[in-house]
Design a protein around this motif. Structure first.
Motif, short mmCIF file in Angstrom:
data_model
loop_
_atom_site.label_atom_id
_atom_site.label_comp_id
_atom_site.label_asym_id
_atom_site.label_seq_id
_atom_site.Cartn_x
_atom_site.Cartn_y
_atom_site.Cartn_z
N ASP A 50 -4.80 9.60 -4.65
CA ASP A 50 -5.41 10.68 -3.89
C ASP A 50 -4.39 11.76 -3.53
O ASP A 50 -3.26 11.46 -3.12
CB ASP A 50 -6.04 10.12 -2.62
CG ASP A 50 -6.67 11.19 -1.76
OD1 ASP A 50 -7.75 11.68 -2.12
OD2 ASP A 50 -6.05 11.55 -0.74
N ARG A 51 -4.80 13.01 -3.65
CA ARG A 51 -3.89 14.13 -3.44
C ARG A 51 -3.40 14.20 -1.99
O ARG A 51 -2.20 14.40 -1.74
CB ARG A 51 -4.57 15.44 -3.82
CG ARG A 51 -3.65 16.65 -3.84
CD ARG A 51 -4.42 17.91 -4.22
NE ARG A 51 -3.54 19.00 -4.59
CZ ARG A 51 -3.97 20.21 -4.96
NH1 ARG A 51 -5.28 20.46 -5.00
NH2 ARG A 51 -3.10 21.15 -5.29
N ASP A 52 -4.29 14.07 -1.04
CA ASP A 52 -3.89 14.15 0.37
C ASP A 52 -2.97 13.00 0.74
O ASP A 52 -1.96 13.21 1.45
CB ASP A 52 -5.12 14.16 1.28
CG ASP A 52 -5.93 15.45 1.14
OD1 ASP A 52 -5.33 16.48 0.80
OD2 ASP A 52 -7.15 15.41 1.37
N ARG A 53 -3.29 11.81 0.26
CA ARG A 53 -2.40 10.67 0.54
C ARG A 53 -1.04 10.88 -0.09
O ARG A 53 0.00 10.56 0.50
CB ARG A 53 -3.02 9.38 -0.03
CG ARG A 53 -4.07 8.73 0.84
CD ARG A 53 -3.61 7.49 1.59
NE ARG A 53 -2.20 7.38 1.84
CZ ARG A 53 -1.42 6.41 1.34
NH1 ARG A 53 -1.93 5.48 0.55
NH2 ARG A 53 -0.14 6.35 1.66
N SER B 296 3.04 23.81 -5.83
CA SER B 296 1.66 23.38 -5.63
C SER B 296 0.74 24.59 -5.61
O SER B 296 1.17 25.72 -5.34
CB SER B 296 1.54 22.62 -4.30
OG SER B 296 0.18 22.30 -4.02
N TYR C 252 5.86 13.68 2.24
CA TYR C 252 6.48 14.08 3.50
C TYR C 252 7.25 12.92 4.10
O TYR C 252 8.42 13.06 4.52
CB TYR C 252 5.41 14.55 4.48
CG TYR C 252 5.17 16.03 4.49
CD1 TYR C 252 6.07 16.90 5.10
CD2 TYR C 252 4.03 16.57 3.91
CE1 TYR C 252 5.84 18.27 5.11
CE2 TYR C 252 3.80 17.94 3.91
CZ TYR C 252 4.70 18.78 4.53
OH TYR C 252 4.49 20.13 4.54
N THR D 285 0.44 13.75 -0.70
CA THR D 285 1.17 14.77 0.06
C THR D 285 1.78 14.16 1.32
O THR D 285 2.96 14.40 1.62
CB THR D 285 0.23 15.92 0.43
OG1 THR D 285 -0.32 16.48 -0.77
CG2 THR D 285 0.97 16.99 1.21
N ASP D 286 0.99 13.37 2.03
CA ASP D 286 1.51 12.72 3.25
C ASP D 286 2.66 11.78 2.91
O ASP D 286 3.67 11.73 3.63
CB ASP D 286 0.40 11.95 3.96
CG ASP D 286 -0.67 12.87 4.55
OD1 ASP D 286 -0.39 14.07 4.71
OD2 ASP D 286 -1.78 12.37 4.82
N HIS E 1 -1.82 17.89 -9.10
CA HIS E 1 -3.27 18.00 -8.92
C HIS E 1 -3.67 19.47 -8.98
O HIS E 1 -2.89 20.37 -8.64
CB HIS E 1 -3.68 17.44 -7.55
CG HIS E 1 -3.40 15.98 -7.38
ND1 HIS E 1 -4.29 14.98 -7.74
CD2 HIS E 1 -2.32 15.34 -6.85
CE1 HIS E 1 -3.78 13.80 -7.45
NE2 HIS E 1 -2.59 13.98 -6.90
N ASP F 227 3.35 19.06 -7.24
CA ASP F 227 1.95 18.64 -7.08
C ASP F 227 1.23 18.86 -8.40
O ASP F 227 1.00 20.01 -8.80
CB ASP F 227 1.32 19.46 -5.96
CG ASP F 227 -0.13 19.10 -5.70
OD1 ASP F 227 -0.66 18.21 -6.40
OD2 ASP F 227 -0.75 19.73 -4.82
N ARG G 266 -1.59 24.58 -3.45
CA ARG G 266 -1.88 24.63 -2.02
C ARG G 266 -0.78 25.37 -1.27
O ARG G 266 0.33 25.51 -1.76
CB ARG G 266 -2.04 23.23 -1.45
CG ARG G 266 -3.32 22.51 -1.91
CD ARG G 266 -3.42 21.14 -1.28
NE ARG G 266 -4.73 20.54 -1.48
CZ ARG G 266 -5.07 19.33 -1.02
NH1 ARG G 266 -4.18 18.61 -0.34
NH2 ARG G 266 -6.27 18.86 -1.24
#
Length: 780
Positions: A27-30, A53, A36, A32-33, A84, A82, A55
């Motif tokens: 998953d993209r959000d996971r 990215s 970090y 990214t976190d 995605h 990124d 984003r």
């Protein structure tokens, strides 16, 4: 778990002065976190991290995938890419190149099993009408995933719905795995670092002109050789070309040399695509200048020298930065110019630096810097033909990371950054008659690394715009096909071909009204620029790239390959070809006299010559067509006439500065006849100028019509006479300039030569009245 994996990777990377890759798949959000968290756990300063990215809103330095060339010449401790939303292969190459030894590249990807089937904005750019997104394949990503799962130095974490579900597929550690890396023993023992900072500094060579500190600042013998070569910039008429892969210290060597020249009082002008790309040059120049300057003794206020782009020395020397266009314009005013990341600049811009008294070009030979290989393929020939004495230096030993860095090897393989044709000895005895014509099926290319490497290597070495994105297009784009000649089992010539046209009425109407239609380059130009709404209806096959092995140039392989392509796809003969036969073949390229001759001999006819120069090639782009059916012949007939008529007026306007040999070639390949219909008054002027006391200025339009007809239909004049027709009559240049350009002893001699050139034209095109008028002066 991810933070621990990142720390172990970073620890090993720092210990070995290598780089590592961490793939966070899911998953993209996971992802990214997790990226970090990984960076925080490493204690890396945010200022040393870049993120690429689609984003926005991150606390790190941000870049868009399409503009990742902003990382050129940069050194970063960590780069997050990124993948995605829009995975751009070029961005991957540039992200890898920016990571320093001991650093980490973090890739955010879909789950690796799913990634080849994912379609994003980059794939959408491959879906060239009339093809759709569903026609784009995932072979490039399939191949990339295979390298991520098998190459040393790459850790892969499959992300779950939450951290508890994360799974470590590969730890990416290479300790006690030296056998996988092909050369672990060269480090002096398993796990020992190959740290550039531990190497002994090279000694100043005998007779060195630069201060000893300049050589003491070098980290490798390669770098010291480059600095020694830069000493030549103190002498006008000298040029230095420094080539290397990324991370070999060419920018540092340029900075050391710039500082040394400035310490001697020279004005050194430095440029690069952006100042950040030249930051290393200025950092090294500043270090040397400060180490060699007693600021208090020389009475210099250090605070007054705080501009990083403007370094002064007690001797009055100067290291200064200007953006490329401004630097090219000012090159003649400096003592020496240094162009860093030269391959990222357009050829036309590079030509401006030939006005400098002395010049250095630093360029990357692998890694596809900038727009491509314009420097290596096109500009280098111009440099060698210039007034400069050229000295070449090649840097091979890495500085920023260890010699056996697994990430460099992975990137080279994944993106074919080091793709090369077959070695010369393997093809030296190849015969054009014995070569076998074959299709290069994308699936076969994906499965056969040797075949893929040799074919793509030919495209890389022979063309100035081949880049990693083109590798993805070769494997995945539905409108592209590739054909090759193979001899002794080796690829000796390759052609990359694009299907164009065959568009429906609605698409053609939209194109005519200003909509951009991807991929259909020739129909787009003929429709949107030249205002032919029907131009995109016939089906065309455009030669995107064609390359012959350099050991077999001028042996007929390119012509043979084109002939086979014509036989396979043309007209009724192409009924068995995939997607059916074509109505015409086409090509668009930066026009040079040599290329115009090649395509003319292959049966292609000029339809257009651009009014502006191409940014990458520095040339005016020619479009040529070879018709195969009635629809193709109609298309060419319309545009040959339009080209003829445009040139009659355009040669004294937009094309006034074009090389006369390019004009000769373009007009000579035009298939439209030129009507000659002069009045009796005009014939009097032409005949009088050729054999009597007449003057060219009395009827310039008549002279222009005859010159255009002669050059389109062919003349028996020598080359200089034809150039005279172009430069004076069609381009309207001043007599003095034309006489000087063409080597006439005087303007009067040039004028007489123009009259002589029209003597056979009167014989060829003259009416009965014109011939009778000639007889008054010649008695013939």
């Amino acid at each position: 778990m991810i933070a621990g994996v990142a720390r172990e990777l970073r620890a090993e990377a720092e210990r070995t002065n290598e780089r590592r890759v961490l793939v966070l798949a899911g998953d993209r959000d996971r992802g990214t976190d997790a990226a970090y968290d990984a960076i925080v756990s490493l204690g890396v300063d945010d200022e040393a991290v870049s993120l690429v990215s689609t984003r926005e809103g991150f606390r790190f330095e941000e870049h868009r995938p399409r503009s990742a060339d902003e990382l050129l010449g940069r050194t970063r401790e960590a780069v997050v890419l990124d993948c995605h939303g829009q995975f751009v292969p070029n961005a991957l190459g540039r992200a890898v190149g920016a990571v320093d030894g001991g650093g980490l590249l973090i890739l955010l990807t879909p789950l690796l099993d799913d990634w080849p089937g994912v379609r994003d904005r980059f794939d959408d750019s491959l879906a060239v009408p009339p093809y759709g997104l569903g026609d784009v394949t995932g072979r490039f990503r399939e191949r990339l995933v295979s390298t991520l799962r098998t190459h040393p130095g790459i850790a892969v974490v499959a992300l779950g719905d939450d951290p508890a579900g994360d799974a470590l597929e590969r730890d990416g550690l290479t300790a006690e795995k030296g056998d996988e890396r092909g050369g672990g023993d060269e480090r002096g023992g398993e796990g020992e670092p190959d740290d550039a900072d531990d190497r002994d500094a090279p000694s100043p060579p005998p007779g060195a002109a630069f201060p000893a500190a300049a050589y003491g600042a070098c980290l490798t013998d390669d770098q010291a050789r480059a600095v020694r070569a830069f000493e030549a910039l103190a002498d006008p008429g000298s040029a230095v070309v420094v080539e290397s892969n990324r991370g070999r210290g060419k920018s540092s060597a340029a900075g050391i040399a710039a500082g040394a020249l400035a310490l001697g009082g020279a004005d050194v002008l430095v440029t690069a695509p952006a100042f950040r790309n030249a930051a290393e040059v200025f950092a090294r120049a500043r270090e040397l200048i400060e180490s060699e300057t007693d600021w208090e003794r020389d009475g210099i206020d250090r605070d007054g020298d705080a501009d990083d782009r403007d370094l002064r020395t007690p001797a009055g020397g100067w290291v200064r930065f200007l953006p490329p266009a401004a630097a090219a314009a000012a090159a003649g005013e400096a003592d020496a110019a240094v162009v860093d990341e030269a391959a990222a600049l357009p050829v036309r811009l590079l030509e401006g630096f030939l006005d400098a008294p002395a010049v250095a070009f630093c360029t990357t030979v692998h890694g596809y810097e900038g727009a491509g290989r314009g420097f290596a393929v096109r500009f280098r020939e111009r440099l060698l033909d210039s007034r400069f004495a050229v000295r070449d230096v090649r840097l091979d030993e890495p500085i920023r990371y260890a010699r056996n860095d697994p990430v460099e090897a992975w990137a080279s393989r994944a993106l074919l950054l080091d793709a090369r044709p077959a070695v010369d000895d393997a093809v030296a005895d190849a015969s054009v008659d014995d070569a076998t014509y074959r299709a290069l099926d994308p699936e076969e290319l994906r499965a056969d690394e040797t075949l893929l490497g040799e074919a793509f290597g030919l495209l890389v070495t022979a063309h100035y715009r081949t880049e990693p994105n083109d590798l993805a297009r070769l494997l995945d784009a539905p409108n592209l096909v590739a054909r090759a000649l193979v001899a002794e089992g080796r690829v000796v010539a390759v052609a990359l071909l694009a299907r164009e046209g065959g568009l429906d009425a609605a698409t053609r109407r939209g194109m005519y009204e200003g909509e951009r239609v991807r991929g259909n380059m020739v129909p787009d130009v003929l429709t949107s620029q030249l205002r032919d709404e029907a131009a995109a209806e016939p089906r065309g096959l455009r030669t995107v790239r064609i390359a012959t092995h350099h050991a077999l140039r001028d042996a007929g392989f390119g012509s043979r390959l084109l002939g086979e392509v014509h036989d396979e796809f043309g007209g009724d003969a192409g009924d068995g070809a995939a997607a059916g036969p074509v109505d015409y073949f086409s090509v668009g390229y930066g026009a040079t006299p040599r290329l115009l001759r090649f395509w003319d001999r292959a049966g292609y006819r000029t339809a257009h010559l651009s009014t502006n120069r191409n940014d990458a090639s520095g040339e005016h782009s020619a479009i040529m067509l070879r018709p195969e059916t009635a629809a193709g012949r109609d298309l060419l007939a319309r545009h040959a006439v339009a080209f003829r008529d445009r040139e009659r007026d355009g040669l004294s306007d937009a094309h006034r500065d074009v090389d006369p040999d390019v004009i000769r070639g373009a007009l000579g390949a035009c298939s439209a006849s030129v009507p000659v219909d002069l009045t009796e008054t005009e014939w009097r002027s032409v005949v009088g100028a050729s054999v009597g006391p007449g003057m060219y200025d009395s009827a310039p339009g008549a002279f222009r019509d005859l010159a255009l007809a002669a050059l389109v239909e062919g003349t028996d004049l020598d080359d200089r006479a034809e150039r005279l027709l172009v430069r004076k009559v069609l381009q309207g240049r001043p007599w003095e300039e034309v006489a000087d350009d063409l080597g006439f002893a005087s303007t009067s001699a040039c004028m007489r030569a123009l009259g002589d050139a029209y003597t056979p034209l009167v014989e060829r095109y003259g009416t009965d009245f014109a011939l009778a008028e000639r007889e008054r002066f010649t008695g013939e």
